[in-house]
Design an enzyme around this catalytic site. Sequence first.
Site, PDB file in Angstrom:
ATOM      1  N   ASP A  56     -35.532  50.382 104.713  1.00  0.00           N
ATOM      2  CA  ASP A  56     -35.080  51.401 103.743  1.00  0.00           C
ATOM      3  C   ASP A  56     -36.246  52.142 102.904  1.00  0.00           C
ATOM      4  OD1 ASP A  56     -32.566  52.957 103.880  1.00  0.00           O
ATOM      5  OD2 ASP A  56     -31.588  51.361 103.513  1.00  0.00           O
ATOM      6  N   LYS A 105     -26.572  56.143 112.068  1.00  0.00           N
ATOM      7  CA  LYS A 105     -27.746  55.441 111.846  1.00  0.00           C
ATOM      8  C   LYS A 105     -27.506  54.516 113.357  1.00  0.00           C
ATOM      9  CE  LYS A 105     -28.252  55.126 107.750  1.00  0.00           C
ATOM     10  NZ  LYS A 105     -28.518  54.657 105.891  1.00  0.00           N
ATOM     11  N   GLN A 119     -26.003  49.364 103.608  1.00  0.00           N
ATOM     12  CA  GLN A 119     -25.808  50.052 102.850  1.00  0.00           C
ATOM     13  C   GLN A 119     -25.542  50.417 102.293  1.00  0.00           C
ATOM     14  OE1 GLN A 119     -26.461  53.382 104.832  1.00  0.00           O
ATOM     15  NE2 GLN A 119     -25.295  54.692 103.791  1.00  0.00           N
TER      16      GLN A 119
HETATM   17  N1  GUN Z   1     -27.172  55.353 100.555  1.00  0.00           N
HETATM   18  C1  GUN Z   1     -27.545  56.693 100.748  1.00  0.00           C
HETATM   19  N2  GUN Z   1     -28.298  56.888 101.067  1.00  0.00           N
HETATM   20  C2  GUN Z   1     -29.321  56.108 101.398  1.00  0.00           C
HETATM   21  C3  GUN Z   1     -30.051  55.196 102.007  1.00  0.00           C
HETATM   22  O1  GUN Z   1     -31.080  55.504 102.768  1.00  0.00           O
HETATM   23  N3  GUN Z   1     -30.466  54.064 102.600  1.00  0.00           N
HETATM   24  C4  GUN Z   1     -28.835  53.504 102.485  1.00  0.00           C
HETATM   25  N4  GUN Z   1     -29.058  51.905 102.681  1.00  0.00           N
HETATM   26  N5  GUN Z   1     -28.077  53.553 101.460  1.00  0.00           N
HETATM   27  C5  GUN Z   1     -27.983  54.587 101.177  1.00  0.00           C
END
Ligand code: GUN
Length: 285
Positions: free
Chosen positions: A120, A53, A97
């Site tokens: 998100d 990311k 996350q």
């Molecule tokens: N953990 C697994 N997928 C995601 C996601 O799309 N965003 C976040 N913040 N954590 C995750």
Amino acid sequence: MACIIDGKALAAEIKRNLKKDAEEFETRYGRKITLAVILVGENPASCVYVNNKVKAAEFVGIKSLSFRLPESATERDVEQVVKSLAADKSVDGILVQLPLPKHINEEKILSLVPPEKDVDGFTAENVGNTTLFKEGINSCTPAGIIYMLKSINAPLCGKHAVVIGRSNIVGKPVAMLLLKENCTITVCHSKTENLGEITRQADILIAAVGKPRFVKADMVKDGAIVIDVGINRTESGLCGDVDFDGVKDKASYISPVPGGVGPMTIATLMQNVYKCAVRRENAGL
Ligand code: GUN
């Protein structure tokens, strides 16, 4: 043999376009779009996702701020980081996350993210907007899946979409987005009886189970479009929730793992960050 939906190529195209948008944003508003990323602990998969990311943000021209807290961090420690980022006017997006370590209440932490910085789409307000089919920030993986389906001009209206998995991150929101596209949806989960009977009816099959190669060819209708959301680390390497080698000869389209949904999640995250930044400027926040 099914056509492969190349998530990697689609994601690269999205990011290339966003790079131009982010440059224009900077010229117009005299500042860089800024994303804050919070990672608690050292879950290996989470570390990889977060690094990807941050790399994507760098490519697009989005400034990223990384907050890496140890596994031993308390709920209060995480709360304080999120609260200070929520109050910081220079921050457009906050990404926590998941999963968080077990001793930290995820729901409580996510509720501290202001909806306008919720890149998100995990907050109650954004989930609500998704469910109400209102303009808002949609969860990244589901938004990426819809983008993939549209990229192949998949007929969606009136088609039966079966989602395996009911998580807050994928199963539930993707079902809502497919419903918005006028699909008839069935959401299956670990308690579903006669799963194969249901999945065999799917024109569009979304596998978000979290079990390696769970979806076998005999669970798939001839000509179905199969989207594999799974990322499973096995002894033989990374694999999806779909038994790709078996299913590829039955499906009309299939997304691979790696190179399918994964890169799309990151590209749509970047789109969400851009969207949040523009909306914040327009709202004078
Ligand atoms: N953990 C697994 N997928 C995601 C996601 O799309 N965003 C976040 N913040 N954590 C995750």
